[in-house]
Write an enzyme that holds these catalytic residues in place. Sequence first.
Site, PDB file in Angstrom:
ATOM      1  N   GLU A  23       2.232   4.937  -4.289  1.00 19.76           N
ATOM      2  CA  GLU A  23       2.222   5.847  -5.459  1.00 19.76           C
ATOM      3  C   GLU A  23       3.529   6.618  -5.566  1.00 19.76           C
ATOM      4  O   GLU A  23       3.926   6.902  -6.697  1.00 19.76           O
ATOM      5  CB  GLU A  23       1.028   6.799  -5.354  1.00 19.76           C
ATOM      6  N   ASP A  32      -9.243   3.271  -2.197  1.00 19.65           N
ATOM      7  CA  ASP A  32     -10.223   3.757  -1.222  1.00 19.65           C
ATOM      8  C   ASP A  32     -11.512   4.267  -1.860  1.00 19.65           C
ATOM      9  O   ASP A  32     -11.776   5.476  -1.889  1.00 19.65           O
ATOM     10  CB  ASP A  32      -9.581   4.852  -0.374  1.00 19.65           C
ATOM     11  N   ASP A  92       0.818  -1.214   0.000  1.00 16.04           N
ATOM     12  CA  ASP A  92       0.000   0.000   0.000  1.00 16.04           C
ATOM     13  C   ASP A  92       0.855   1.270   0.000  1.00 16.04           C
ATOM     14  O   ASP A  92       2.068   1.232   0.225  1.00 16.04           O
ATOM     15  CB  ASP A  92      -0.911  -0.017   1.235  1.00 16.04           C
TER      16      ASP A  92
END
Length: 640
Positions: free
Chosen positions: A310, A420, A307
């Site tokens: 990015e 999300d 996670d």
Amino acid sequence: MIRRYRVGNPMNTEAVVQELPFETGDLPGWQMDPESRTLSRDMSGDTVVYGLGETVRGINKRGWLYISNCTDDPNHTEDKHSLYASQNFLLITEKGQCTGLFIDTPGKVTFDIGYTKHDRLVVTLEDFDADLYRIDAETPRQVVSELRRLTGKSYLPPKWALGFGQSRWSYLTADEVREVARQYRLAGIPLDSIYLDIDYMDHYKDFTVNEEAFPDFPGFVAEMKKEGIHLVPIIDAGVKIEEGYPVYEEGVQNGYFCRKENGEYLTAAVWPGKVHFPDFLNEDARKWFGDWYAFLLDQGIEGFWNDMNEPAIFYTEDHLKEVFEQLDGMKGKNLDLSAYSEFQELTGTVSNNPEDYRRFYHNFHGEKVRHDKVHNLYGYYMTRAAGEAFARLCPDKQILMFSRASYIGMHRYGGVWTGDNKSWWSHVLLNLQQMPALNMCGFLFSGADIGGFGADATEDLLIRWLQLGIFMPLFRDHSAMGTRRQELYRFDRIPAFRSLIRLRYALIPYLYEELQKAAETDGMLIAPLAFDYPEDSRCAEIEDQLLVGPDLMIAPVWQQNKKGRMVYLPEAMKLLRFRSPGDYTEEILEAGDHYIPYGLDEAVFFLRKGGTLKLADFRDEEEICSTLDLENRGVRIISF
Ligand code: GLC
């Protein structure tokens, strides 16, 4: 046929596995303009543009502006341009022809697909350096498999990963996790995995366990496994800055973290507060980080989710300092409209600030490269670190792996989840619409947070979402801390949830076999209708029905309070209506439009002509707790 063209002097992203010679001249069918850094072409009235993987909006991408720039943005609304993924592949069909274009460049790419001008497709590269792969084939499916031949085989998860998974950000202790498992067993709802979010870690440090909250972790992992439940911990990209923490110490000593222009390590902040970012683009750093997964593998863990890769940046030390300095100057002042806007701009752009992505560098193939130039590779290379480590550390085992950020090429190492989302009806539809595009780009093992991550889920939303989710490879209910709890046993309709999840387990022989075939033969598990019914122009407009494997079509209800929906059948199909895996009816429907009632307590889908559905054979009274209970079971066949 794949033809490779090159503009500028691109970096080797290692998205492709096949080295092709270069063609000379311009990319056929496109106008190339180095000055404006664009590739462009016209679109006719019936041109359909597919692809781009995980983005907002529909299956046909026409009519919006999409920007490949991996972004941590939890508001997946129609007005957004970027989500977590960057998958620069377009598949265009028009007048019975189809063609694909993979734009292999690690920086920002803008796809204006009829946004500025309705009939014009303009792709703008931030740096006009790219390998362009043009794919020509007879059918869209062939285009997809050519892309896969170019970029490598898709990751295949272990079979248990197709079982149901329960997740929530805020399972704070082992006992809380045990209680989730117990409640599922009590409710008779099968469950194969419980996801551990950042709360299992010691102060959100990767490759640590909070010993107080999760004592004897290996014992706990084994105890859960005995019940058929895999624990799947999260791993974040940022490494906490803390003296004595071995991951931090090793990274610093070996120079494995990303540095700023002046040679210092970049200090950013994520969950643990201040972190350094491992330089996953540096082969040695990648190997080092990958080896750390052994910390959890050695304790019995067999799956992970990567996670914040990015990478998400809450703030950088440098930028925050600048912000505070400027805020100091605003203190005590009358903030009028323009001063207040300035204030808002200053405070509202602290996170994921574009400037911050220009503050640090990678050692990529021995070259110092500024992060923004290769931004879209970061999540890919983090997941690659894991995938390469699994191949080294446990070559005979399939390890579950999926990531939030992605780039084409990462599909060889793991799947994705779509980040999300929210407990919104529109996000049930978004989940459906993202799946075929993800499949086109090679991400077969993917899925959304079922029930929605942010916002509060209701029982009917969750049921409808599961009615779609039972056909998605990654089948996980996940929600954010602070939202309404959405474990299935917390709602009233336990029998409906039980039947639905049991039906998923009955479908696993079909789903896993088709997933395996899709991975092996470079195909897709989930596809738009138009891919198999190219002659039927209605199919090109269908945005809420999907093909699942070669035999099934689904048309889920995704709107609030609907008791059924219109379904378009391009040919005669067999409607299957399940109230439980053993209690179902069949009805043959002719081609055309049908209103299909679809109750909350059933699962409705369609078997295609010539199709065969293999269902795991278990009776309604038999207990099915996890995929372990499916082993050595016969299959029941329904055919049409
Ligand atoms: C990110 C993830 C989400 C996770 C949360 C806490 O928002 O996308 O799935 O629950 O971080 O780790």
